[in-house]
Scaffold this motif. Structure first.
Motif, short mmCIF file in Angstrom:
data_model
loop_
_atom_site.label_atom_id
_atom_site.label_comp_id
_atom_site.label_asym_id
_atom_site.label_seq_id
_atom_site.Cartn_x
_atom_site.Cartn_y
_atom_site.Cartn_z
N UNK A 269 0.78 -1.13 0.02
CA UNK A 269 0.03 0.13 -0.14
C UNK A 269 0.95 1.25 0.10
N UNK A 270 0.75 2.03 -1.05
CA UNK A 270 1.54 3.40 -1.28
C UNK A 270 1.44 4.09 -0.02
N UNK A 271 0.17 4.29 0.31
CA UNK A 271 -0.26 5.23 1.53
C UNK A 271 -1.45 5.09 2.32
N UNK A 272 -1.61 5.67 3.29
CA UNK A 272 -2.49 5.22 4.54
C UNK A 272 -3.88 5.32 4.04
N UNK A 273 -4.34 6.20 3.19
CA UNK A 273 -5.63 6.21 2.72
C UNK A 273 -6.20 4.68 2.17
N UNK A 274 -5.37 3.89 1.75
CA UNK A 274 -5.70 2.73 1.08
C UNK A 274 -5.90 1.57 2.16
N UNK A 275 -5.49 1.77 3.26
CA UNK A 275 -5.60 0.96 4.53
C UNK A 275 -7.02 0.74 4.82
#
Ligand code: MRU
Length: 333
Positions: A269-275
């Protein structure tokens, strides 16, 4: 971890396996009662994770590892067992990491119990190293704020955020811990405080909303929290309320560290919004210890985690050292 059970000091672990049964400290009953939960099937292991008999990212991972071992001993279909366990809680990366690890080991013909024990021992050793590395950021006299429970109960032993505090205390530093109570499940008040009592570490529980007051008042000089999943850019999903603590810490010039083993990092996951963020039953907000505390007509929302952007995080305390967000890439190699 050292705990006091019926007045007697004992050394216990959060999860282990005995005679084919997955044994767990039943965290739903702490601190009132020290009780064990016996999971006899993968369905019961799944229930234990979902119902938070066991919780905390690395502890969920180790429990799932034992669940996979148990499924294998019972000749259950391993993909089905993996599906049951994956379907319990969506946020903690350790769960998926442990299941994938065990699927690989079992398909290679490894002994199920030995493989699960090795997984649990490995996470314990990583947490011990997090303690040693994290002790470097703690000074004698520090007053440290933590959120939720990122202690031994949330791992197998030592903890992540609590490991450096244990280490600092053992090395003779005088520290004081501010423990956010952590609504709605009260992991801080019920679990972190229980662990700190067992270790003899001075602390005070504060209502979640009081943390900003103490930070602004100069009574907190360091924050250390755990993590459920960390994206490649260093954004951190952790217990709901972590984000607001990190923002207030930055506003007040207080260092904010996240402690986690490599198993919590999700470099896909590149960034936290994808968690994926777990939304739990609103009843956890509306009902307190069996008693409804809101009008019958009231609705509630109950996100279990939030995401703290990397810009608020001073450093990541890992088993490989204390790293800056730009350095996290070395953990994926
Ligand atoms: O909902 P929980 O109790 O499983 O949430 C736990 C946390 O948010 C912990 O801070 C995190 O898992 C780190 S555990 C070492």
């Amino acid at each position: 971890m050292k705990v006091i059970i019926e007045g007697e000091k004992r050394e216990v672990k959060t999860v282990w396996m005995e005679d084919g049964i997955v044994k767990l400290i039943d965290q739903r009953k702490l601190p009132d009662k020290y009780d064990l939960f016996n999971a006899r099937s993968v369905e019961e292991v799944g229930f234990a994770i979902e119902d938070m008999v066991v919780r905390g990212a690395p502890a969920i991972g180790a429990t799932a590892a034992y669940g996979m071992a148990q499924a294998s001993l019972k000749n259950r279909d391993l993909e089905e067992a993996a599906h049951i366990l994956r379907d319990t809680r969506p946020t903690a990366h350790d769960l998926f990491h442990a299941i994938d690890h065990m699927l690989k080991e079992l398909k290679e013909g490894k002994d199920p119990v030995v493989a699960a024990d090795l997984y649990a021992d490995d996470i314990t050793e990583r947490c011990r190293k997090i303690g040693i590395n994290g002790n470097e950021v703690i000074k004698d006299g520090d007053r440290i704020l933590t959120h939720c429970n990122a202690g031994a109960l949330a791992t197998v032993d030592y903890g992540t955020a609590l490991a450096p505090m244990r280490s600092a205390h053992e090395s003779g530093k005088e520290i004081f811990i501010w423990v956010d109570e952590t609504r709605p499940r009260l992991q801080g008040a019920c679990l972190t405080s229980w662990e700190l009592v067992g270790e003899g570490i001075p602390h005070a529980i504060v209502a979640d909303n009081a943390a900003g007051y103490y930070m602004k008042d100069g009574q907190v000089n360091l924050c250390i929290v755990g993590a459920d999943r960390i994206a490649a850019n260093g954004d951190v999903a952790n217990k709901i309320g972590t984000y607001s603590k990190a923002v207030i810490a930055k506003e007040n010039g207080i260092p904010f560290y996240v402690a986690a083993p490599v198993s919590t990092f999700d470099f896909k996951l590149a960034e936290g919004d994808m968690i994926p963020i777990e939304e739990r039953d609103p009843q956890e907000v509306l009902v307190f210890r069996g008693k409804r505390i809101a009008p019958l007509q009231a609705e509630a929302r109950n996100p279990a985690f939030d995401v703290t952007p990397a810009k608020y995080i001073t450093g990541y305390i890992t088993e490989k050292g204390v790293l800056a967000a730009e350095e996290l890439i070395i953990l994926s190699q």
